[in-house]
Design a protein around this motif. Structure first.
Motif, PDB file in Angstrom:
ATOM      1  N   SER A 104       0.833  -1.195   0.000  1.00 24.78           N
ATOM      2  CA  SER A 104       0.000   0.000   0.000  1.00 24.78           C
ATOM      3  C   SER A 104       0.871   1.250   0.000  1.00 24.78           C
ATOM      4  N   PHE A 105       0.285   2.361  -0.404  1.00 28.38           N
ATOM      5  CA  PHE A 105       0.929   3.658  -0.225  1.00 28.38           C
ATOM      6  C   PHE A 105      -0.129   4.646   0.242  1.00 28.38           C
ATOM      7  N   ARG A 106       0.317   5.791   0.680  1.00 31.19           N
ATOM      8  CA  ARG A 106      -0.586   6.845   1.130  1.00 31.19           C
ATOM      9  C   ARG A 106      -0.308   8.099   0.313  1.00 31.19           C
ATOM     10  N   GLU A 107      -1.364   8.729  -0.150  1.00 30.56           N
ATOM     11  CA  GLU A 107      -1.168   9.971  -0.897  1.00 30.56           C
ATOM     12  C   GLU A 107      -0.480  11.008  -0.009  1.00 30.56           C
ATOM     13  N   PRO A 108       0.451  11.818  -0.547  1.00 25.85           N
ATOM     14  CA  PRO A 108       0.815  11.934  -1.970  1.00 25.85           C
ATOM     15  C   PRO A 108       1.952  11.015  -2.405  1.00 25.85           C
ATOM     16  N   ALA A 109       2.146   9.898  -1.727  1.00 23.53           N
ATOM     17  CA  ALA A 109       3.097   8.847  -2.119  1.00 23.53           C
ATOM     18  C   ALA A 109       4.558   9.240  -1.938  1.00 23.53           C
ATOM     19  N   THR A 110       4.819  10.164  -1.043  1.00 20.72           N
ATOM     20  CA  THR A 110       6.206  10.584  -0.805  1.00 20.72           C
ATOM     21  C   THR A 110       6.822   9.919   0.422  1.00 20.72           C
ATOM     22  N   ASP A 111       5.996   9.289   1.290  1.00 22.39           N
ATOM     23  CA  ASP A 111       6.560   8.717   2.515  1.00 22.39           C
ATOM     24  C   ASP A 111       7.075   7.298   2.324  1.00 22.39           C
ATOM     25  N   ILE A 153     -11.130 -10.090  -5.959  1.00 22.42           N
ATOM     26  CA  ILE A 153     -10.562  -8.976  -6.709  1.00 22.42           C
ATOM     27  C   ILE A 153     -10.830  -7.715  -5.896  1.00 22.42           C
ATOM     28  N   TYR A 154      -9.788  -7.181  -5.295  1.00 20.84           N
ATOM     29  CA  TYR A 154      -9.890  -5.912  -4.574  1.00 20.84           C
ATOM     30  C   TYR A 154      -9.706  -4.772  -5.570  1.00 20.84           C
ATOM     31  N   TYR A 155     -10.389  -3.662  -5.334  1.00 18.56           N
ATOM     32  CA  TYR A 155     -10.200  -2.513  -6.209  1.00 18.56           C
ATOM     33  C   TYR A 155     -10.571  -1.218  -5.495  1.00 18.56           C
ATOM     34  N   ASP A 156      -9.979  -0.146  -5.977  1.00 16.93           N
ATOM     35  CA  ASP A 156     -10.194   1.183  -5.428  1.00 16.93           C
ATOM     36  C   ASP A 156     -11.408   1.813  -6.104  1.00 16.93           C
ATOM     37  N   HIS A 172      -5.795   3.377   2.446  1.00 19.76           N
ATOM     38  CA  HIS A 172      -5.103   2.340   1.669  1.00 19.76           C
ATOM     39  C   HIS A 172      -5.225   2.620   0.181  1.00 19.76           C
ATOM     40  N   LYS A 173      -4.121   2.476  -0.546  1.00 14.92           N
ATOM     41  CA  LYS A 173      -4.115   2.712  -1.993  1.00 14.92           C
ATOM     42  C   LYS A 173      -3.371   1.593  -2.713  1.00 14.92           C
ATOM     43  N   HIS A 174      -3.798   1.336  -3.927  1.00 17.27           N
ATOM     44  CA  HIS A 174      -3.253   0.457  -4.960  1.00 17.27           C
ATOM     45  C   HIS A 174      -2.004  -0.339  -4.574  1.00 17.27           C
ATOM     46  N   GLY A 175      -2.204  -1.636  -4.310  1.00 16.18           N
ATOM     47  CA  GLY A 175      -1.088  -2.521  -4.025  1.00 16.18           C
ATOM     48  C   GLY A 175      -1.351  -3.925  -4.530  1.00 16.18           C
TER      49      GLY A 175
END
Length: 303
Positions: A25-32, A244-247, A276-279
């Motif tokens: 997973s990542f968290r917006e804005p995806a910099t961490d 199938i998981y999806y955002d 949670h985002k796209h993984g």
């Protein structure tokens, strides 16, 4: 609290299991950096609450992990929105200690490439190689559709056995429309599904295509299996069913479908932490999860 006592408490507070599901997973804005969720049943997920890997440059989006026959976890990710020719790569044997991050410049001989989005990694057991697919837009490369040229994506791929030498990039799938966020699923021997996002403005939903080899050719693309404004599919097999998981970004939540054949689908209730985002989903040992929990606790500032 000393580290030995903390480790004992963690062992007793966590449900023992030989294997657990992990969700990148990542968290917006995806910099961490890279976040992970864990689950004992593949349905109810808990956030590990910490960053496992920080990007050395720019961003870390769309993280995809596969555990290879070498028992290492191989990670690829989107490391730039535009203007790049590759994706990020690192590997680890415990999800704690990581190799030096590097960029795999798979599109450096295509100077017109706008972007490289959402690389997904798949291990092909028959050919004993890793297949990495991603979406790129190359203006004027394909017939003009309804999308702008810098948003007219197709899927490309490369293969590798050692993450040192990579095959020349090739077109992976051209369904005749802009496509991103595709994942390969091995249903059974000689039967593969490709879950993908139709990224055209009227659609922006998930569909499925089929092939007899993981590298294709894929065909018989289905009608939409999700609603409008959905993306980022991730699949996991639980028993005889796939989830199938999806955002569902249009409604700002995560959803899941279940299927046995990728043709008939029903809704699956899930529990996913917010943010949670796209993984992608993979497995690790319960012992490794406990070590990871302890390590993340140690990274937190003392109160």
């Amino acid at each position: 609290m000393n580290k030995h006592l903390l480790y004992i408490l963690l062992l007793f507070s966590c449900r023992p299991a030989k294997e657990v599901y992990m969700f990148t997973s990542f968290r917006e804005p995806a910099t961490d950096g890279l976040h992970l969720l864990y689950s004992y049943d593949g349905i109810k997920w808990t956030d590990l609450k910490g960053v496992v890997l920080k990007p050395e440059n720019s961003i870390l989006r769309d993280p995809s992990i596969v555990k290879g026959p070498d028992n290492n976890y191989h990670l690829v990710w989107t490391n730039s929105w535009k203007g790049n020719t590759g994706f990020g790569y690192a590997e680890s044997n415990d999800l704690i200690h990581w190799s030096k991050q590097k960029t795999i410049n798979v599109m450096e001989d295509e100077p017109g490439t706008v972007n490289i989005w959402a690389p997904e990694i798949f291990y092909d057991e028959e050919q004993q190689q890793y297949i990495i697919i991603w979406a790129s837009a190359i203006p004027q490369r394909f017939p003009k559709g309804i999308e702008a040229e810098d948003n007219n994506h197709r899927m490309y791929y490369t293969t590798t056995k050692d993450f040192t030498t990579f095959s020349k990039e090739k077109l992976f799938y051209d369904p005749g429309f802009s496509i991103i966020d595709a994942v390969i699923v091995k249903m059974e021997k000689d039967k593969y599904a490709l879950v993908l996002k139709d990224n055209t403005r009227p659609e922006r939903d998930l569909k499925v295509a089929f092939a007899t080899r993981p590298t294709g050719p894929y065909a018989n693309c289905s009608a939409a299996i999700t609603g409008h404004l959905t993306e980022g599919p991730a699949t996991v097999r639980i028993g005889n069913e796939w989830l199938i998981y999806y955002d569902n970004y249009g409604e700002k939540k995560y959803n899941a479908l279940k299927t046995t054949d990728f043709k008939q689908f029903t809704t699956q209730e899930i529990v996913i932490p917010s943010g949670h985002k796209h993984g992608t989903i993979f497995k690790t040992s319960g012992k490794n999860l406990h070590k990871l929990m302890l390590w993340l606790k140690e990274q937190q500032p003392s109160s």
